[in-house]
Motif scaffolding. Structure first.
Motif: not given
Lengths: 426, 317
Positions: A160, A163-165
């Motif tokens: 997660a 993905k976020e970065h």
């Protein structure tokens, strides 16, 4: 009065006798069943895996389907106390019938002392690849144990956060460092790691080091003494450990195992360089954690590496009264049936090649092992000596992280310690 | 049992004989326990220390080699002296901080302030916990990232003081010693309080009548008469700080982490005799036994000397 006095005395004496004889009787040794019928042989298994009790029940049930006449009891002791308890009971000529052997030098120390039964020619030993058997094979080539499971160390990551970065699994060392840098700039702790507990340091060095010495070829050379710890490849691996410090959490010198695990499963850190046995713990702590892993990409243009070693074997107590029955149990441990039972329930990588479990991550790891495995050099080749080279590198790295020691000092101390006991270096 | 209506001389003699004979039996249980759990292990350790050990199996007789190795062979000798140095620091800080504070507290309670009973119990409370519990409790309090201490420091805006107390070699040992002081203060205070309360009231009153001021009373009466309890506390603190183990083991494990800064002789002994807790650590039973013997002789000798010195210092009443 007289009578009462006597009764007291006799009572006390009896108590004393009980106390002093309890020392010798209660060491949980091989139970000597006095009734002679074949039906009632009981084998005891000693181990440091207290958490696996329920799993061993299932293993024993499966074994009893084949051999209903042999009762088996799993009697583990606490991990940190196991060596002490086992050593004391072996010295007293007792101990469990089947012994969970620590991998490599520490387990073979028991064999050297004559406490472990050689099991050369046991049916099913040929299931295992040669380097797996090496974990419980003496210097003279005698086999003492049946390997149980492989452990791997690698970098776990939180999908997660990646993905976020907008990050992806690194393909080269530079990419790996770039990921660290980017996460740090964006205010996320890149690596959940702490240096308070020494054993984590040799473990992490075992993950990051092979990327710089280029995997197995170097290990082969150093184990024969053709090169040593002062070689540039190895020095580089220590330098890298120092470079990584800026990506550790704040106060990393005060963080231990539980602390860094907490940082990772609560999503406060993106990556977690640790061993495969953590998969199950992490899942229990946070079932929603999107857990991924990557083998360590190489810094010298070679294949990625996944540090792998045998994490334990089962051997037979040379003092056991039921060696034949114990051999039957060990043979069962070499079967594919056991391998599947093991991976499914224990969520670990079975030492038996090609076994599938229902856990995707464990299966991916097993697959990666067959492609990229490299030995945990410090444990496989350098766990001997006193203090062992493995412990020495742990202490010296710890010294480096708190500014008491520099890279050259670490290398020098490690080299000197190893020269004292490791013949190829002399 | 007979009910004796008359007691002729013969009977009495018999009884007395019986008593004489029985009196020798009473120490037997204690002696048994003592010999099984104290004397035998001591003798065993002594005999182990003269042999060469291969892992956990006994090898050849090597005389004093283990003792010589302990003091000359690297890295053991430097570990030994480093641990010994830490033990000395342990003793000095405990003497000054723990016993000093305990003396002051005992004096305050002795002076009958309000709530003396409450304070007596409050100071003694930590002592009721097991040492291992104390270790884990403080480990949580001192945790650098979510421990109470750093959180409280943060609340008061003292961020500069927030550190990894147990991870920094400069502060780790001191932190552990102070935790030990916190644990031991109540006991020391009770001993001192008992000493203070045993000072005869008449003496104090006589001093007051003769016009001695507070300082004079303390230096001329209280301190000299407190010598026995001060000496008892010194001996107990000495023994405790030279065999300190549990607290370090609970807070830092058996490797004297970080970087041997919290290594003590007993921890070093544990590591030699039983191997560290980590996989891939080996044992040295011979060296461990040699260290145990050295430690025993050292503590026994020093304690004997302290006690002798104490008898000389006694004030005759």
């Amino acid at each position: 009065m007289k009578g009462i006095g006597r009764i007291w005395l006799v009572g006390l004496m009896a108590l004393m006798l009980v106390v002093s004889s309890a020392c010798s009787n209660e060491s949980g040794g091989s139970n000597n069943d006095n009734n002679k019928d074949e039906e009632s042989v009981t084998l005891t298994i000693g181990s440091w895996r207290t958490e696996d009790g329920p799993n061993y029940k299932k293993v024993i049930e499966a074994f009893n389907e084949k051999h209903p006449e042999i009762k088996v009891e799993f009697k583990p002791s606490k991990n940190t106390e196991y060596n002490t308890i086992l050593n004391t009971s072996l010295q007293a000529g007792e101990g469990p019938d089947i012994i969970h052997l620590r991998p490599y030098a520490p387990g073979l120390e028991l064999a050297k002392a004559g406490y472990i039964e050689p099991i050369d020619g046991l049916n099913g030993l040929d299931t295992f690849p040669d380097e797996t058997l090496q974990a419980s094979r003496g210097e003279d080539g005698t086999q003492y144990g049946v390997p149980l499971n492989l452990s791997t160390t690698q970098v776990f990551y939180n999908k997660a956060i990646f993905k976020e970065h907008g990050l992806e699994e690194p393909k080269t060392w530079d990419e790996f460092m770039a990921i660290n840098e980017k996460l740090k700039e964006e205010g996320v702790t890149p690596l959940a790691f702490g240096t308070k507990e020494g054993w984590l340091l040799s473990l992490a060095h075992g993950i990051f080091g092979p990327a710089h010495w280029g995997g197995n070829e170097f290990v082969e050379k150093i184990s024969k003494g053709e090169t040593d710890f002062t070689s540039p490849e190895f020095v580089k691996s220590i330098e890298v450990m120092e470079e990584l410090k800026e990506y550790f959490p704040n106060n990393s010198e005060g963080l231990g195992m539980e602390d860094i695990r907490t940082l990772f499963f609560t999503g406060q850190a993106a990556m977690f360089p640790l061993g495969s046995w953590e998969i199950e713990v992490l899942r229990e702590m946070n079932p929603d954690l999107e857990l991924g892993f990557f083998p360590m990409p190489s810094a010298v243009g070679k294949e990625p590496t996944l540090t792998t070693w045998v994490d334990g074997s089962f051997g037979i107590n040379a003092n056991s009264k039921h060696k034949e029955e114990a051999k039957k149990f060990l043979e069962f441990l070499t079967t594919e049936e056991f391998g599947e039972l093991f991976t499914t329930n224990f969520k670990m990588i079975s030492a038996i090649p090609g076994v599938q479990s229902d856990n995707e991550l464990v299966n991916d790891l097993s697959a990666a092992v067959s492609d990229y495995s490299t030995p945990y050099m410090m444990l496989v080749y350098f766990a001997g000596g006193n203090p062992s080279s493995k412990v020495t590198i742990e202490t010296e790295l710890q010294g480096m992280y708190i500014g008491e020691q520099d890279v050259d000092g670490v290398v020098k101390t490690l080299q000197e310690n190893t020269e004292a006991w490791f013949e190829p270096f002399q | 049992m007979q009910i004796e209506t008359s007691t002729p001389i013969v009977k009495q003699k018999k009884t007395r004989n019986w008593k004489r004979w029985a009196i020798h039996l009473f120490p037997v249980p204690a002696l048994l326990i003592f010999s099984v759990f104290i004397v035998y292990p001591l003798v065993a350790a002594l005999s182990y220390s003269f042999y060469d050990w291969n892992g956990i199996s006994r090898g050849a007789f090597v005389g004093f080699k283990n003792f010589i190795d302990l003091f000359t062979l690297q890295p053991f000798s430097s570990m030994f002296w480093n641990a010994a140095k830490n033990n000395v620091l342990y003793f000095v800080v405990q003497m000054v901080v723990q016993n000093g504070i305990a003396f002051v507290l005992a004096f305050i309670i002795y002076k009958k302030i309000k709530g003396a009973e409450f304070f007596k119990i409050a100071y003694f409370l930590p002592r009721l916990l097991s040492v291992i519990v104390v270790g884990f409790l403080w480990k949580l309090i001192l945790n650098p990232n979510f421990g109470a201490l750093n959180v409280i420091l943060g609340e008061f805006g003292l961020e500069s003081l927030q550190k990894a107390w147990l991870g920094d070699p400069k502060t780790a040992l001191m932190t552990i010693i102070l935790v030990n002081c916190w644990f031991g203060i109540g006991f020391a205070m009770l001993i001192f309080l008992a000493g203070l309360q045993s000072i005869p009231k008449e003496l104090m009153e006589a001093a007051k009548l003769d016009g001695a001021n507070g300082t004079k009373v303390i230096t001329k009466i209280i301190l000299p008469l407190m010598v026995p309890s001060i000496m008892i506390m010194t001996v107990l603190t000495f023994i405790q700080s030279f065999e300190a183990f549990e607290l370090v083991y609970a807070m830092q494990g058996s490797q004297g982490e970080p970087y041997y800064s919290t290594d003590l002789l007993a921890v070093f002994f544990y590591r030699l005799a039983f191997g560290g807790s980590a996989a891939g650590s080996s044992t040295a039973v011979g060296l461990g036994s040699a260290l145990a013997v050295v430690l025993f002789l050292f503590i026994a000798t020093c304690t004997a000397l302290l006690l002798k010195f104490m008898q000389k210092k006694q004030v005759e009443m």
